[in-house]
Scaffold this motif. Structure first.
Motif, PDB file in Angstrom:
ATOM      1  N   ALA A 126       0.902  -1.046  -0.130  1.00  0.00           N
ATOM      2  CA  ALA A 126       0.023   0.044   0.031  1.00  0.00           C
ATOM      3  C   ALA A 126       0.988   1.290  -0.069  1.00  0.00           C
ATOM      4  N   ILE A 127       0.223   2.341  -0.566  1.00  0.00           N
ATOM      5  CA  ILE A 127       0.911   3.470  -0.447  1.00  0.00           C
ATOM      6  C   ILE A 127       0.151   4.642  -0.034  1.00  0.00           C
ATOM      7  N   SER A 128       0.701   5.597   0.628  1.00  0.00           N
ATOM      8  CA  SER A 128      -0.270   6.765   1.401  1.00  0.00           C
ATOM      9  C   SER A 128      -0.526   7.655   0.153  1.00  0.00           C
ATOM     10  N   TRP A 129      -1.472   8.609   0.628  1.00  0.00           N
ATOM     11  CA  TRP A 129      -2.298   9.430  -0.497  1.00  0.00           C
ATOM     12  C   TRP A 129      -1.070  10.330  -0.955  1.00  0.00           C
ATOM     13  N   GLY A 130      -0.074  10.733  -0.281  1.00  0.00           N
ATOM     14  CA  GLY A 130       0.949  11.637  -0.815  1.00  0.00           C
ATOM     15  C   GLY A 130       2.096  10.782  -1.155  1.00  0.00           C
ATOM     16  N   GLY A 131       2.415   9.453  -1.263  1.00  0.00           N
ATOM     17  CA  GLY A 131       3.002   8.834  -1.642  1.00  0.00           C
ATOM     18  C   GLY A 131       4.418   8.700  -0.723  1.00  0.00           C
ATOM     19  N   GLY A 132       4.454   9.477   0.541  1.00  0.00           N
ATOM     20  CA  GLY A 132       5.683   9.264   1.407  1.00  0.00           C
ATOM     21  C   GLY A 132       5.787   8.108   2.213  1.00  0.00           C
ATOM     22  N   SER A 133       4.448   7.229   2.334  1.00  0.00           N
ATOM     23  CA  SER A 133       4.820   5.809   3.145  1.00  0.00           C
ATOM     24  C   SER A 133       4.052   4.902   2.350  1.00  0.00           C
ATOM     25  N   THR A 134       5.005   3.848   2.574  1.00  0.00           N
ATOM     26  CA  THR A 134       4.439   2.498   2.076  1.00  0.00           C
ATOM     27  C   THR A 134       4.491   1.249   2.842  1.00  0.00           C
ATOM     28  N   LYS A 135       3.841   0.270   2.769  1.00  0.00           N
ATOM     29  CA  LYS A 135       3.870  -0.903   3.534  1.00  0.00           C
ATOM     30  C   LYS A 135       3.998  -2.021   2.349  1.00  0.00           C
ATOM     31  N   TYR A 136       4.414  -3.178   2.950  1.00  0.00           N
ATOM     32  CA  TYR A 136       4.926  -4.308   2.110  1.00  0.00           C
ATOM     33  C   TYR A 136       4.549  -5.569   3.134  1.00  0.00           C
ATOM     34  N   ALA A 137       3.874  -6.592   2.411  1.00  0.00           N
ATOM     35  CA  ALA A 137       3.870  -7.702   2.905  1.00  0.00           C
ATOM     36  C   ALA A 137       5.431  -8.397   2.876  1.00  0.00           C
ATOM     37  N   ASP A 138       5.581  -9.303   3.955  1.00  0.00           N
ATOM     38  CA  ASP A 138       6.955  -9.669   3.892  1.00  0.00           C
ATOM     39  C   ASP A 138       7.324 -10.777   2.974  1.00  0.00           C
ATOM     40  N   SER A 139       6.358 -11.378   2.386  1.00  0.00           N
ATOM     41  CA  SER A 139       6.586 -12.262   1.155  1.00  0.00           C
ATOM     42  C   SER A 139       6.931 -11.478  -0.105  1.00  0.00           C
ATOM     43  N   VAL A 140       6.730 -10.290  -0.160  1.00  0.00           N
ATOM     44  CA  VAL A 140       7.134  -9.409  -1.538  1.00  0.00           C
ATOM     45  C   VAL A 140       8.285  -8.296  -1.279  1.00  0.00           C
ATOM     46  N   LYS A 141       8.540  -8.224   0.112  1.00  0.00           N
ATOM     47  CA  LYS A 141       9.832  -7.236   0.336  1.00  0.00           C
ATOM     48  C   LYS A 141      11.036  -7.456  -0.144  1.00  0.00           C
ATOM     49  N   GLY A 142      11.611  -6.411  -0.842  1.00  0.00           N
ATOM     50  CA  GLY A 142      12.721  -6.407  -1.795  1.00  0.00           C
ATOM     51  C   GLY A 142      12.615  -6.818  -3.118  1.00  0.00           C
ATOM     52  N   ARG A 143      11.332  -7.267  -3.632  1.00  0.00           N
ATOM     53  CA  ARG A 143      10.884  -7.479  -4.800  1.00  0.00           C
ATOM     54  C   ARG A 143      10.043  -6.921  -5.647  1.00  0.00           C
ATOM     55  N   PHE A 144       8.867  -6.149  -4.723  1.00  0.00           N
ATOM     56  CA  PHE A 144       7.754  -5.716  -5.334  1.00  0.00           C
ATOM     57  C   PHE A 144       8.053  -4.106  -4.795  1.00  0.00           C
ATOM     58  N   THR A 145       7.537  -3.137  -5.745  1.00  0.00           N
ATOM     59  CA  THR A 145       7.603  -1.715  -5.214  1.00  0.00           C
ATOM     60  C   THR A 145       6.370  -1.135  -5.766  1.00  0.00           C
ATOM     61  N   ILE A 146       5.763  -0.489  -5.182  1.00  0.00           N
ATOM     62  CA  ILE A 146       4.578   0.410  -5.200  1.00  0.00           C
ATOM     63  C   ILE A 146       4.818   1.824  -5.427  1.00  0.00           C
ATOM     64  N   SER A 147       4.404   2.435  -6.378  1.00  0.00           N
ATOM     65  CA  SER A 147       4.542   3.974  -6.560  1.00  0.00           C
ATOM     66  C   SER A 147       3.160   4.455  -7.319  1.00  0.00           C
ATOM     67  N   ARG A 148       3.180   5.757  -7.372  1.00  0.00           N
ATOM     68  CA  ARG A 148       1.971   6.386  -7.849  1.00  0.00           C
ATOM     69  C   ARG A 148       2.218   7.751  -8.482  1.00  0.00           C
ATOM     70  N   ASP A 149       1.659   7.806  -9.434  1.00  0.00           N
ATOM     71  CA  ASP A 149       1.609   9.140 -10.410  1.00  0.00           C
ATOM     72  C   ASP A 149       0.398   9.942 -10.343  1.00  0.00           C
ATOM     73  N   PHE A 204      -4.444   3.891   8.189  1.00  0.00           N
ATOM     74  CA  PHE A 204      -4.255   3.068   9.333  1.00  0.00           C
ATOM     75  C   PHE A 204      -4.793   1.647   9.137  1.00  0.00           C
ATOM     76  N   THR A 205      -5.800   1.404   8.217  1.00  0.00           N
ATOM     77  CA  THR A 205      -6.277   0.120   7.960  1.00  0.00           C
ATOM     78  C   THR A 205      -5.795  -0.331   6.577  1.00  0.00           C
ATOM     79  N   ALA A 206      -4.778   0.169   6.093  1.00  0.00           N
ATOM     80  CA  ALA A 206      -4.409   0.012   4.524  1.00  0.00           C
ATOM     81  C   ALA A 206      -4.005  -1.528   4.493  1.00  0.00           C
ATOM     82  N   THR A 207      -3.507  -2.252   5.570  1.00  0.00           N
ATOM     83  CA  THR A 207      -3.232  -3.686   5.198  1.00  0.00           C
ATOM     84  C   THR A 207      -4.268  -4.743   5.253  1.00  0.00           C
ATOM     85  N   THR A 208      -5.457  -4.273   5.478  1.00  0.00           N
ATOM     86  CA  THR A 208      -6.705  -5.167   5.772  1.00  0.00           C
ATOM     87  C   THR A 208      -7.627  -5.070   4.420  1.00  0.00           C
ATOM     88  N   THR A 209      -8.206  -5.815   4.067  1.00  0.00           N
ATOM     89  CA  THR A 209      -9.492  -6.006   3.028  1.00  0.00           C
ATOM     90  C   THR A 209     -10.383  -5.030   3.457  1.00  0.00           C
TER      91      THR A 209
END
Length: 124
Positions: free
Chosen positions: A50-73, A103-108
């Motif tokens: 997930a990525i925050s509204w301004g793009g300044g914060s991101t969260k990753y599942a452990d299974s994809v850290k270091g392999r996946f990157t989220i960004s926004r334009d 705050f609930t960005a990691t949950t469906t």
């Protein structure tokens, strides 16, 4: 209301890369937390990143850290998921999601708006 349309899925060999895109419309994109989830056959939908509204914060599942990157334009109202070093276990339907809360960005349950999903298949 927010409309989300994913694209970029496909078939790739293990070790390869794909970039998913999610185009948003209907609400001010810059106010939205954006997330990616995935669902494999017979499994529950799970958080990927997930990525925050301004793009300044991101969260990753452990299974994809270091392999996946989220960004926004914000100019294109689009969020991207760059997936590198793909593994067969990454095979799933990938969904883009949007809502206001970080705050609930990691949950469906933290998202009210979902795309239709795009299939990613990684062959061994």
């Amino acid at each position: 209301q927010v409309q989300l349309v994913e694209s970029g899925g496909g078939l790739v060999q293990a070790g390869g890369s794909l970039r998913l895109s999610c185009a948003a419309s209907g609400r001010t994109f810059s106010t939205l937390t954006m997330g990616w989830f995935r669902q494999a056959p017979g499994k529950e939908r799970e958080f990927v990143t997930a990525i925050s509204w301004g793009g300044g914060s991101t969260k990753y599942a452990d299974s994809v850290k270091g392999r996946f990157t989220i960004s926004r334009d914000s100019a294109k109202n689009t969020v991207y998921l760059q997936m590198n070093s793909l593994k067969p276990e990454d095979t799933a339907v990938y969904y883009c999601a949007a809502d206001q809360s970080w705050f609930t960005a990691t949950t469906t349950s933290g998202y009210n708006y979902w795309g239709q999903g795009t299939q990613v298949t990684v062959s061994s």
